[in-house]
Scaffold this motif. Structure first.
Motif, PDB file in Angstrom:
ATOM      1  N   ILE A   1       0.906  -1.217   0.062  1.00  0.00           N
ATOM      2  CA  ILE A   1       0.049  -0.054   0.143  1.00  0.00           C
ATOM      3  C   ILE A   1       0.968   1.341  -0.071  1.00  0.00           C
ATOM      4  CG2 ILE A   1      -1.920   1.100   1.171  1.00  0.00           C
ATOM      5  CD1 ILE A   1      -2.611  -1.381   2.370  1.00  0.00           C
ATOM      6  N   GLN A   2       0.611   2.357  -0.972  1.00  0.00           N
ATOM      7  CA  GLN A   2       1.559   3.292  -1.031  1.00  0.00           C
ATOM      8  C   GLN A   2       1.070   4.535  -0.310  1.00  0.00           C
ATOM      9  OE1 GLN A   2       4.458   3.108  -2.611  1.00  0.00           O
ATOM     10  NE2 GLN A   2       3.919   1.258  -3.868  1.00  0.00           N
ATOM     11  N   ASN A   3       2.117   5.330   0.032  1.00  0.00           N
ATOM     12  CA  ASN A   3       1.805   6.644   0.696  1.00  0.00           C
ATOM     13  C   ASN A   3       2.497   7.653  -0.064  1.00  0.00           C
ATOM     14  OD1 ASN A   3       1.498   8.819   2.519  1.00  0.00           O
ATOM     15  ND2 ASN A   3       2.101   7.967   4.185  1.00  0.00           N
ATOM     16  N   ASN A   4       1.907   8.318  -0.937  1.00  0.00           N
ATOM     17  CA  ASN A   4       2.553   9.331  -1.784  1.00  0.00           C
ATOM     18  C   ASN A   4       2.304  10.727  -1.379  1.00  0.00           C
ATOM     19  OD1 ASN A   4       3.133   7.310  -3.625  1.00  0.00           O
ATOM     20  ND2 ASN A   4       1.094   7.187  -4.486  1.00  0.00           N
ATOM     21  N   LYS A   5       1.866  11.015  -0.151  1.00  0.00           N
ATOM     22  CA  LYS A   5       1.848  12.432   0.458  1.00  0.00           C
ATOM     23  C   LYS A   5       3.189  12.854   0.683  1.00  0.00           C
ATOM     24  CE  LYS A   5      -1.130  10.708   3.335  1.00  0.00           C
ATOM     25  NZ  LYS A   5      -1.790   9.709   2.893  1.00  0.00           N
ATOM     26  N   SER A   6       3.184  14.219   0.894  1.00  0.00           N
ATOM     27  CA  SER A   6       4.436  15.000   1.090  1.00  0.00           C
ATOM     28  C   SER A   6       4.939  14.767   2.575  1.00  0.00           C
ATOM     29  CB  SER A   6       4.168  16.410   0.749  1.00  0.00           C
ATOM     30  OG  SER A   6       3.619  16.853   1.734  1.00  0.00           O
ATOM     31  N   ILE A   7       6.188  14.873   2.961  1.00  0.00           N
ATOM     32  CA  ILE A   7       6.254  14.861   4.475  1.00  0.00           C
ATOM     33  C   ILE A   7       5.379  15.916   5.238  1.00  0.00           C
ATOM     34  CG2 ILE A   7       8.127  15.545   6.084  1.00  0.00           C
ATOM     35  CD1 ILE A   7      10.162  14.768   4.062  1.00  0.00           C
ATOM     36  N   HIS A   8       5.366  17.162   4.832  1.00  0.00           N
ATOM     37  CA  HIS A   8       4.188  18.228   5.376  1.00  0.00           C
ATOM     38  C   HIS A   8       2.915  17.458   5.619  1.00  0.00           C
ATOM     39  CE1 HIS A   8       2.453  21.981   6.552  1.00  0.00           C
ATOM     40  NE2 HIS A   8       1.659  21.725   5.521  1.00  0.00           N
ATOM     41  N   GLU A   9       2.396  17.064   4.510  1.00  0.00           N
ATOM     42  CA  GLU A   9       1.129  16.485   4.444  1.00  0.00           C
ATOM     43  C   GLU A   9       0.953  15.141   5.668  1.00  0.00           C
ATOM     44  OE1 GLU A   9      -0.677  17.093  -0.041  1.00  0.00           O
ATOM     45  OE2 GLU A   9       0.784  15.395   0.461  1.00  0.00           O
ATOM     46  N   ASN A  10       1.972  14.418   5.329  1.00  0.00           N
ATOM     47  CA  ASN A  10       1.887  13.311   6.549  1.00  0.00           C
ATOM     48  C   ASN A  10       2.190  13.724   7.805  1.00  0.00           C
ATOM     49  OD1 ASN A  10       1.727  10.944   4.910  1.00  0.00           O
ATOM     50  ND2 ASN A  10       3.992  11.063   4.285  1.00  0.00           N
ATOM     51  N   LYS A  11       2.865  14.438   8.148  1.00  0.00           N
ATOM     52  CA  LYS A  11       2.946  15.530   9.558  1.00  0.00           C
ATOM     53  C   LYS A  11       1.739  15.871  10.196  1.00  0.00           C
ATOM     54  CE  LYS A  11       5.855  18.442  12.418  1.00  0.00           C
ATOM     55  NZ  LYS A  11       6.869  19.216  12.396  1.00  0.00           N
ATOM     56  N   LYS A  12       0.975  16.552   9.085  1.00  0.00           N
ATOM     57  CA  LYS A  12      -0.355  17.247   9.492  1.00  0.00           C
ATOM     58  C   LYS A  12      -1.280  16.107   9.803  1.00  0.00           C
ATOM     59  CE  LYS A  12      -3.711  20.463   7.838  1.00  0.00           C
ATOM     60  NZ  LYS A  12      -3.953  21.462   6.956  1.00  0.00           N
ATOM     61  N   LEU A  13      -1.317  14.995   8.902  1.00  0.00           N
ATOM     62  CA  LEU A  13      -2.280  14.089   9.000  1.00  0.00           C
ATOM     63  C   LEU A  13      -2.126  13.124  10.179  1.00  0.00           C
ATOM     64  CD1 LEU A  13      -4.675  12.209   8.102  1.00  0.00           C
ATOM     65  CD2 LEU A  13      -3.010  11.171   6.578  1.00  0.00           C
ATOM     66  N   LEU A  14      -0.753  12.986  10.721  1.00  0.00           N
ATOM     67  CA  LEU A  14      -0.302  12.294  11.990  1.00  0.00           C
ATOM     68  C   LEU A  14      -0.893  13.080  13.220  1.00  0.00           C
ATOM     69  CD1 LEU A  14       0.907   9.643  12.971  1.00  0.00           C
ATOM     70  CD2 LEU A  14       2.928  10.836  13.097  1.00  0.00           C
TER      71      LEU A  14
END
Length: 255
Positions: free
Chosen positions: A4-17
């Motif tokens: 399963i791929q996660n193609n979001k940016s580092i910034h997007e991942n940090k916000k989502l986390l």
């Protein structure tokens, strides 16, 4: 096995986390030391749920199973399992503990300036539990001398030290390089069967749908990686089984 791929940016991942775990993290932080294991589990599950693009969230922290999720699949019980090499983990834990205790002693010395120090133990050195207190005293002595003179005195544990300025007193241990080990089908099956034996209580507490997440690939000699060519036909009563390779941020669906 499906990746399963996660193609979001580092910034997007940090916000989502943050959106996924912060409200639950706030409940654990007042007793951070006591809740250390649950905080680690929460961070792993947050990273896991980032792959589902906000379609699944944590409903509440639990025990048996570890989490209850909510989302497009309805209510889901999620059990968390970290898979490590027990012998290597025991050694890592021993060194992390004695350096943590030494840090507490150093922090209580008001005459010492703030610092960030990393100690590199002598390769392959091992000690007995009975030597623990003497080792802590030795580390404190060696670090104090290094802070005052930048000289590493002869000792039985530390081979090298690096030091830099810091906003507090912080002592870290670096156990050096290690051989990366690939997880095996036998190890995965053993982890699944161990949790599968508790499915009755999981279902009683959180409903029929039960998922299992196995975490590997954290930083350290005790961790495992997953070979991309790995093939496994997993049969289990869990509705879904995933492997999260933590450091590389990769998710594999085994069932």
């Amino acid at each position: 096995m499906k990746i399963i791929q996660n193609n979001k940016s580092i910034h997007e991942n940090k916000k989502l986390l943050g959106n996924l775990i912060n409200s639950h993290l706030e409940l654990l932080m007042p007793e951070k030391e006591k809740n250390q294991q649950k905080i680690l589990e929460l961070c792993h599950v947050g990273k896991f749920l980032m792959f589902f693009n906000n379609k699944i969230q944590i409903d509440k922290l639990s025990e048996k199973p570890d989490f209850i999720l909510k989302g497009e699949f309805g209510k889901i019980g999620l059990e968390h399992q970290i898979l490590v090499n027990s012998k290597s983990k025991e050694r890592e834990g021993f060194f992390e503990n004695i350096f943590s205790m030494a840090e507490k002693e150093l922090d209580s010395d008001k005459d010492l300036p703030n610092f960030l120090i990393t100690c590199y133990p002598i390769p392959y050195v091992n000690f007995k539990i009975s030597e623990k207190q003497n080792l802590i005293k030795t580390i404190v002595q060696v670090v104090k001398e290094f802070i005052s003179s930048e000289k590493l005195i002869e000792n039985p544990i530390i081979e090298k030290i690096s030091m830099t300025d810091h906003s507090q007193k912080s002592l870290n241990v670096n156990l050096g390089a290690w051989w990366v080990k690939d997880v095996t089908e036998e190890l995965i099956l053993s982890a699944v069967r161990k949790k599968e034996s508790k499915l009755t209580s999981y279902r009683k507490n959180s409903g029929e749908i039960q998922w299992l997440i196995i975490v590997i690939g954290s930083n350290g000699e005790s961790s495992y990686n997953l070979d991309n060519r790995f093939k496994m036909n997993l049969k289990t009563e869990f509705e879904k089984v995933y492997i999260l390779e933590d450091f590389n941020n990769r998710l594999f669906e085994l069932k």
